[in-house]
Design a protein around this motif. Structure first.
Motif, PDB file in Angstrom:
ATOM      1  N   TRP A 381      18.730  -7.526 -44.137  1.00 50.01           N
ATOM      2  CA  TRP A 381      17.705  -8.550 -43.941  1.00 50.01           C
ATOM      3  C   TRP A 381      18.253  -9.971 -44.074  1.00 50.01           C
ATOM      4  CZ3 TRP A 381      13.811  -6.170 -41.839  1.00 50.01           C
ATOM      5  CH2 TRP A 381      13.533  -4.862 -42.195  1.00 50.01           C
ATOM      6  N   LEU A 382      19.534 -10.112 -44.307  1.00 49.38           N
ATOM      7  CA  LEU A 382      20.116 -11.444 -44.420  1.00 49.38           C
ATOM      8  C   LEU A 382      19.961 -12.169 -43.087  1.00 49.38           C
ATOM      9  CD1 LEU A 382      21.619 -13.162 -46.540  1.00 49.38           C
ATOM     10  CD2 LEU A 382      23.754 -12.359 -45.527  1.00 49.38           C
ATOM     11  N   GLY A 383      19.220 -13.291 -43.088  1.00 43.39           N
ATOM     12  CA  GLY A 383      18.804 -13.930 -41.845  1.00 43.39           C
ATOM     13  C   GLY A 383      19.927 -14.292 -40.896  1.00 43.39           C
ATOM     14  N   TRP A 384      20.967 -14.972 -41.383  1.00 44.26           N
ATOM     15  CA  TRP A 384      22.018 -15.445 -40.477  1.00 44.26           C
ATOM     16  C   TRP A 384      22.824 -14.285 -39.899  1.00 44.26           C
ATOM     17  CZ3 TRP A 384      27.237 -14.581 -41.033  1.00 44.26           C
ATOM     18  CH2 TRP A 384      27.682 -14.137 -42.287  1.00 44.26           C
ATOM     19  N   TRP A 385      22.929 -13.183 -40.653  1.00 48.81           N
ATOM     20  CA  TRP A 385      23.678 -12.023 -40.188  1.00 48.81           C
ATOM     21  C   TRP A 385      22.871 -11.243 -39.156  1.00 48.81           C
ATOM     22  CZ3 TRP A 385      28.318 -10.235 -39.710  1.00 48.81           C
ATOM     23  CH2 TRP A 385      28.580  -8.866 -39.613  1.00 48.81           C
ATOM     24  N   GLN A 386      21.621 -10.945 -39.487  1.00 48.22           N
ATOM     25  CA  GLN A 386      20.747 -10.212 -38.573  1.00 48.22           C
ATOM     26  C   GLN A 386      20.498 -11.018 -37.301  1.00 48.22           C
ATOM     27  OE1 GLN A 386      16.197  -9.651 -38.888  1.00 48.22           O
ATOM     28  NE2 GLN A 386      17.067  -8.070 -40.199  1.00 48.22           N
ATOM     29  N   GLY A 387      20.209 -12.324 -37.470  1.00 42.85           N
ATOM     30  CA  GLY A 387      19.969 -13.171 -36.308  1.00 42.85           C
ATOM     31  C   GLY A 387      21.183 -13.270 -35.407  1.00 42.85           C
ATOM     32  N   SER A 388      22.380 -13.251 -36.009  1.00 43.27           N
ATOM     33  CA  SER A 388      23.613 -13.342 -35.221  1.00 43.27           C
ATOM     34  C   SER A 388      23.754 -12.164 -34.263  1.00 43.27           C
ATOM     35  CB  SER A 388      24.830 -13.401 -36.151  1.00 43.27           C
ATOM     36  OG  SER A 388      24.906 -14.639 -36.812  1.00 43.27           O
ATOM     37  N   TYR A 389      23.304 -10.976 -34.701  1.00 44.98           N
ATOM     38  CA  TYR A 389      23.429  -9.806 -33.826  1.00 44.98           C
ATOM     39  C   TYR A 389      22.661 -10.030 -32.526  1.00 44.98           C
ATOM     40  CZ  TYR A 389      23.013  -5.196 -31.830  1.00 44.98           C
ATOM     41  OH  TYR A 389      23.059  -4.142 -30.945  1.00 44.98           O
ATOM     42  N   PHE A 390      21.403 -10.426 -32.643  1.00 47.87           N
ATOM     43  CA  PHE A 390      20.572 -10.584 -31.448  1.00 47.87           C
ATOM     44  C   PHE A 390      20.988 -11.809 -30.628  1.00 47.87           C
ATOM     45  CE2 PHE A 390      17.772  -8.153 -34.355  1.00 47.87           C
ATOM     46  CZ  PHE A 390      17.661  -7.013 -33.578  1.00 47.87           C
ATOM     47  N   PHE A 391      21.473 -12.855 -31.296  1.00 42.05           N
ATOM     48  CA  PHE A 391      21.958 -14.026 -30.570  1.00 42.05           C
ATOM     49  C   PHE A 391      23.198 -13.682 -29.740  1.00 42.05           C
ATOM     50  CE2 PHE A 391      25.103 -17.569 -30.824  1.00 42.05           C
ATOM     51  CZ  PHE A 391      24.553 -18.348 -29.824  1.00 42.05           C
ATOM     52  N   ILE A 392      24.158 -12.998 -30.360  1.00 39.71           N
ATOM     53  CA  ILE A 392      25.383 -12.629 -29.630  1.00 39.71           C
ATOM     54  C   ILE A 392      25.057 -11.638 -28.523  1.00 39.71           C
ATOM     55  CG2 ILE A 392      27.663 -11.549 -29.839  1.00 39.71           C
ATOM     56  CD1 ILE A 392      27.722 -12.567 -32.733  1.00 39.71           C
ATOM     57  N   LEU A 393      24.139 -10.716 -28.791  1.00 39.39           N
ATOM     58  CA  LEU A 393      23.730  -9.764 -27.761  1.00 39.39           C
ATOM     59  C   LEU A 393      23.092 -10.500 -26.578  1.00 39.39           C
ATOM     60  CD1 LEU A 393      23.689  -6.691 -27.225  1.00 39.39           C
ATOM     61  CD2 LEU A 393      21.338  -6.678 -28.071  1.00 39.39           C
ATOM     62  N   ALA A 394      22.331 -11.555 -26.865  1.00 43.67           N
ATOM     63  CA  ALA A 394      21.731 -12.360 -25.791  1.00 43.67           C
ATOM     64  C   ALA A 394      22.814 -13.018 -24.942  1.00 43.67           C
ATOM     65  CB  ALA A 394      20.803 -13.419 -26.394  1.00 43.67           C
ATOM     66  N   LEU A 395      23.869 -13.545 -25.586  1.00 47.01           N
ATOM     67  CA  LEU A 395      24.981 -14.148 -24.849  1.00 47.01           C
ATOM     68  C   LEU A 395      25.697 -13.102 -23.988  1.00 47.01           C
ATOM     69  CD1 LEU A 395      26.700 -16.528 -27.448  1.00 47.01           C
ATOM     70  CD2 LEU A 395      25.164 -17.145 -25.580  1.00 47.01           C
ATOM     71  N   ILE A 396      25.938 -11.937 -24.579  1.00 51.31           N
ATOM     72  CA  ILE A 396      26.618 -10.869 -23.839  1.00 51.31           C
ATOM     73  C   ILE A 396      25.792 -10.449 -22.620  1.00 51.31           C
ATOM     74  CG2 ILE A 396      27.309  -8.433 -23.955  1.00 51.31           C
ATOM     75  CD1 ILE A 396      28.120  -8.922 -26.874  1.00 51.31           C
TER      76      ILE A 396
END
Length: 406
Positions: A381-396
Motif C-alpha cells: 500500500w506504499l503510495g509511491w511504490w504502488q503508484g509507480s507500477y501503474f505509471f510505468i505500465l502506462a508509459l509502456i
C-alpha cells in the motif's frame, strides 16, 4: 503550442528526480503533471487502460472484494483511505495513458525529460555512494565482522536504498523506451549503486525478471507449451511449500530467542522468516476477506519484541510482512488477492498481445522485476511504490501503442 503540455511533460518526466528529495514532492510532480495534461487534452475516462469488456467483471469483483474487506477491517478509516488511493492510481494512470496515445508529440517530449532524469538520477546516486563509501577519497568503507558466523559485511549506505528499487527498473527500461541499446552503459553505474546500497530486493527482482524472460523464450521455442507451464507452476508450488514448511512455527519469546534456523539466513534473513511465519499464522484466522487493507500493524501481536540475536536492530515484528503476496492475503483475504492477481494478469495480457517480440520481453521483465522485488520489500500500500507500477505500465502501454501505429 500552449505552455501547459511543456509543464506537464517536465513534471512527469522529472518526477523520479523529485523522488530523490522526498515522496511528497514526487507525488505532487507526477499527479500534478498528469492532471495538467488531462485538462489540456480535455481527457477523462473511467476505462482502465482501454481494456476490453472481459476484464470489467474482474475489476468489479476486485472493487467489491476490497470494499468488503474495508467493511470488516479492524481499522476502517485506514483501509478506506488506501483503497481510494489504489483506484485513484489506476484512474490517473489510465487517463495519462489515454492522453499520451492521443498525442505522440507530448509523449516523446515527456520521454525526453524522463530519460534525462533517469540518467542524472543514477549518476548522482552512484557517485554519492562511491563518495560515502570512501572509494573516491581513498579511505574505503568500513567492514564489520560477525563474531559468530565469521562472515563480513560491507558498510551499507542507506540514503537511496529504498528508491534504488524503482530507479533500477527505470534504468533497465530506458533501452525499451528509447528503442536503443546505447543506454545499457548505465548498468556500469547501476551495479556499484546496488552493491553499495545493499539493495538485495532490486537484485532479486532483476533475477526473477530474467527467469521469466527465459521462461517466455522457452515457451516460444517449444510446441509443448502446456507441459512447460504446468511444470513451471508445479515447481513454484513445491518451492513455496518447502519454504512455508521450514519457517518458524513457534513464535513465543523463548522459542524465538533460541530458534535454530532451518532456512539459511544468508538466503532469507532472520527478520523476514519470523514476520512471514507470523503473517501466515494470522492468515488462518481471517482467510476469506482478511483484516482490512493496510492493517497489518494493528493485528494483535504485531508489535511484539522478537528478541533473536540474528535480527540485529530489527527487534519488532513490523507493520507489514515485507511481502506483497502475504500482505494481500493477510489484509484482503483469498478472494481479494485472487481478484487482484487475475486483474493484473489480464491487464498485462491485453498489452502483451499487441506487442512485438522485443516489447513482450520488456513487459515480462518489468512485471517479473516489480512483483519479484515486492516479495521482499515494501508494503503493497506504499503510495509511491504502488503508484509507480501503474505509471510505468502506462508509459509502456503508450510506447507499444504508438509504435504499433507507425
Amino acid at each position: 503550442m500552449s505552455i501547459l503540455p511543456n509543464i506537464s511533460s517536465f513534471l512527469i518526466g522529472f518526477s523520479y528526480s523529485f523522488l530523490l528529495y522526498n515522496k511528497i514532492a514526487f507525488g505532487i510532480s507526477l499527479v500534478g503533471g498528469t492532471i495538467i495534461l488531462m485538462i489540456y487534452k480535455k481527457c477523462l475516462t473511467l476505462n482502465i487502460f482501454n481494456q476490453k469488456k472481459e476484464i470489467n467483471f474482474i475489476l468489479i469483483s476486485l472493487i467489491i472484494s476490497f470494499l468488503i474487506s474495508c467493511g470488516v477491517s479492524i481499522e476502517h478509516d485506514r483501509s478506506v483511505l488506501v483503497v481510494i488511493y489504489f483506484f485513484l492510481f489506476l484512474l490517473l494512470s489510465s487517463n495519462l495513458n489515454l492522453c499520451f496515445n492521443l498525442d505522440k508529440e507530448i509523449f516523446e517530449k515527456t520521454l525526453f525529460f524522463f530519460t534525462i532524469s533517469i540518467i542524472l538520477n543514477i549518476t548522482y546516486i552512484c557517485f554519492f555512494n562511491l563518495y560515502q563509501s570512501g572509494i573516491l577519497t581513498g579511505t574505503f568503507f568500513e567492514i564489520n565482522f560477525s563474531d559468530t558466523e565469521g562472515k563480513f559485511f560491507l558498510y551499507e549506505i542507506i540514503k537511496f536504498k529504498g528508491v534504488m528499487n524503482i530507479i533500477s527498473i527505470l534504468v533497465l527500461l530506458l533501452p525499451f523506451f528509447r528503442n536503443s541499446s546505447n543506454y545499457f552503459y548505465l548498468i556500469l553505474l547501476l551495479i556499484p549503486s546496488l552493491i553499495l546500497s545493499n539493495s538485495n530486493s532490486s537484485i532479486f527482482g532483476i533475477l526473477l525478471g530474467i527467469i521469466l524472460c527465459l521462461f517466455l523464450f522457452i515457451l516460444k521455442k517449444t510446441k509443448k507449451q502446456k507441459q512447460i507451464i504446468i511444470s513451471f507452476f508445479t515447481l513454484g508450488i513445491i518451492t513455496l511449500s518447502i519454504l512455508i514448511k521450514n519457517l518458524p512455527t513457534q513464535l513465543e519469546s523463548e522459542s524465538i530467542k533460541n530458534y535454530d534456523f532451518k532456512i539459511p539466513i544468508s538466503l532469507i534473513d532472520a527478520h523476514r522468516q519470523f514476520i512471514w511465519a507470523f503473517s501466515i499464522s494470522r492468515i488462518k484466522e481471517k482467510a476469506v476477506f482478511g483484516y482490512g487493507p493496510d492493517t497489518s500493524n494493528f493485528i494483535e501481536g504485531s508489535q511484539e519484541i522478537i528478541g533473536n540475536y540474528y535480527t540485529g536492530t530489527m527487534k519488532y515484528i513490523p507493520s507489514h510482512p515485507h511481502n506483497f503476496l502475504l500482505e494481500l492475503i493477510l489484509e484482503v483475504g483469498i478472494i481479494g488477492t485472487t481478484a487482484f492477481i487475475i486483474f493484473i494478469i489480464l491487464l498485462n495480457f491485453n498489452i502483451f498481445r499487441i506487442s512485438n517480440i522485443r516489447q513482450q520481453y520488456f513487459l515480462i521483465f518489468f512485471n517479473g522485476y516489480f512483483w519479484g522485488s515486492s516479495l521482499v520489500n515494501f508494503s503493497f500500500w506504499l503510495g509511491w511504490w504502488q503508484g509507480s507500477y501503474f505509471f510505468i505500465l502506462a508509459l509502456i502501454y503508450s510506447k507499444i501503442y504508438l509504435d504499433e501505429k507507425l
